[in-house]
Write a protein that holds these residues in place. Sequence first.
Motif, PDB file in Angstrom:
ATOM      1  N   GLY A 146       0.836  -1.273  -0.052  1.00  0.00           N
ATOM      2  CA  GLY A 146      -0.008  -0.112   0.022  1.00  0.00           C
ATOM      3  C   GLY A 146       0.653   1.326  -0.113  1.00  0.00           C
ATOM      4  N   LYS A 147       2.019   1.434  -0.601  1.00  0.00           N
ATOM      5  CA  LYS A 147       2.786   2.572  -0.469  1.00  0.00           C
ATOM      6  C   LYS A 147       2.305   3.508  -1.149  1.00  0.00           C
ATOM      7  N   VAL A 202      -9.670   5.599  -1.035  1.00  0.00           N
ATOM      8  CA  VAL A 202      -8.831   4.668  -1.653  1.00  0.00           C
ATOM      9  C   VAL A 202      -9.208   3.352  -1.331  1.00  0.00           C
ATOM     10  N   SER A 203      -9.539   2.359  -2.455  1.00  0.00           N
ATOM     11  CA  SER A 203      -9.815   0.995  -2.173  1.00  0.00           C
ATOM     12  C   SER A 203      -8.727   0.160  -2.594  1.00  0.00           C
ATOM     13  N   VAL A 204      -8.288  -0.688  -1.801  1.00  0.00           N
ATOM     14  CA  VAL A 204      -7.107  -1.584  -1.910  1.00  0.00           C
ATOM     15  C   VAL A 204      -7.418  -3.193  -2.593  1.00  0.00           C
ATOM     16  N   LEU A 242      -0.222  -9.057   2.036  1.00  0.00           N
ATOM     17  CA  LEU A 242      -0.096  -7.828   1.489  1.00  0.00           C
ATOM     18  C   LEU A 242      -1.231  -7.143   1.828  1.00  0.00           C
ATOM     19  N   VAL A 243      -2.384  -7.580   1.690  1.00  0.00           N
ATOM     20  CA  VAL A 243      -3.608  -6.865   1.995  1.00  0.00           C
ATOM     21  C   VAL A 243      -3.499  -6.542   3.454  1.00  0.00           C
ATOM     22  N   GLU A 244      -3.117  -7.411   4.423  1.00  0.00           N
ATOM     23  CA  GLU A 244      -3.196  -7.351   5.862  1.00  0.00           C
ATOM     24  C   GLU A 244      -1.918  -6.346   6.228  1.00  0.00           C
ATOM     25  N   LYS A 245      -0.880  -6.065   5.485  1.00  0.00           N
ATOM     26  CA  LYS A 245       0.165  -5.108   5.714  1.00  0.00           C
ATOM     27  C   LYS A 245      -0.542  -3.779   5.448  1.00  0.00           C
ATOM     28  N   ALA A 246      -1.323  -3.477   4.223  1.00  0.00           N
ATOM     29  CA  ALA A 246      -1.873  -2.459   3.994  1.00  0.00           C
ATOM     30  C   ALA A 246      -2.803  -1.753   4.908  1.00  0.00           C
ATOM     31  N   LYS A 247      -3.525  -2.672   5.399  1.00  0.00           N
ATOM     32  CA  LYS A 247      -4.358  -2.571   6.663  1.00  0.00           C
ATOM     33  C   LYS A 247      -3.640  -1.910   7.913  1.00  0.00           C
ATOM     34  N   PRO A 253     -12.213   2.928   1.874  1.00  0.00           N
ATOM     35  CA  PRO A 253     -13.422   2.162   2.220  1.00  0.00           C
ATOM     36  C   PRO A 253     -13.522   0.442   1.959  1.00  0.00           C
ATOM     37  N   GLY A 254     -12.397  -0.068   1.428  1.00  0.00           N
ATOM     38  CA  GLY A 254     -12.176  -1.641   1.394  1.00  0.00           C
ATOM     39  C   GLY A 254     -10.954  -1.874   1.367  1.00  0.00           C
ATOM     40  N   PHE A 255     -10.725  -3.131   1.672  1.00  0.00           N
ATOM     41  CA  PHE A 255      -9.536  -3.845   1.387  1.00  0.00           C
ATOM     42  C   PHE A 255      -9.833  -5.455   0.871  1.00  0.00           C
ATOM     43  N   TYR A 256      -9.424  -5.702  -0.439  1.00  0.00           N
ATOM     44  CA  TYR A 256      -9.970  -6.789  -0.906  1.00  0.00           C
ATOM     45  C   TYR A 256      -8.658  -7.730  -1.548  1.00  0.00           C
TER      46      TYR A 256
END
Length: 273
Positions: free
Chosen positions: A49-50, A62-64, A71-76, A89-92
């Motif tokens: 998520g940089k 930004v939706s990820v 990597l999704v968990e790291k972005a969170k 709004p969301g991480f998918y």
Amino acid sequence: MEKIIEYYSAFDEWGRLDREPLEFIVNMHYINKYLPEKGHLLDNGAGPGKYAMKLAQAGYQVSVSDLTPTLVEKAKEYAKKLELESSFPGFYVQNATRLSHLADDTFDASLMLGPMYHLQEEEERNAAVKELHRVTKSEGIVFVAFQSRTRMLLNSLQNPLHWKPNHTIAGVEDFLSTSCFTHDDPGRFTGAYYFGVEEIRPFMEHNGFTTIELIGSTSVGGLLDPKAREYWEQQGEAAYEQFLKIMIQTATDPSILGVSSHLLYIGRKNKVW
């Protein structure tokens, strides 16, 4: 796909962009140049998520989305650490070829800075770009990253033992005929696809976009060895800022696109397709 997930689960992508900042700096310059002033963005293939964090700090929603759950968990985690949770709004967790969690015509602009590196089948490449087209609003801007076949050839010839099976002429010839690269050594960058520079615009335009620009994300700077980069960094802040401006200015030079390790396509979704 399992090997790709395994690779990125262990790879420090955030750290790579810190250690080799030119790609991020050049890309962000052109992303900022063409983004709408506000809106809801998609970062598809976001990694940790940089880019997403930088855009959230600039005021965007930004939706990820990424293939790799880690990597999704790291972005969170980064969003929480930077107190930016309300901007997401969301991480998918999903494959770029099937954005099943995302509705049609949702995003004012969309980034896809990674998935195209790893889609070795033509059907997959077309599917990913069509999905990006589907979820982006009419006339929305897209930023899509590609890797250069010419630069990978250069890397293979200069450092063959680092890029097996391209350490043999047979391996190099197979790479040139297929544009695909699968590493012989486990745990290395693998399952990759490289575009010829001349192929990118027609590919994107065939899939419903109008080209705005194609840039080399590392410009000529990607050819500099660490000692050369260190030299320019040590010339003082003002000189280094001018060095970066030169990298940004030359990023659009068609004569050097092929030697840039990463390419950034900037386009607009067509109203009618």
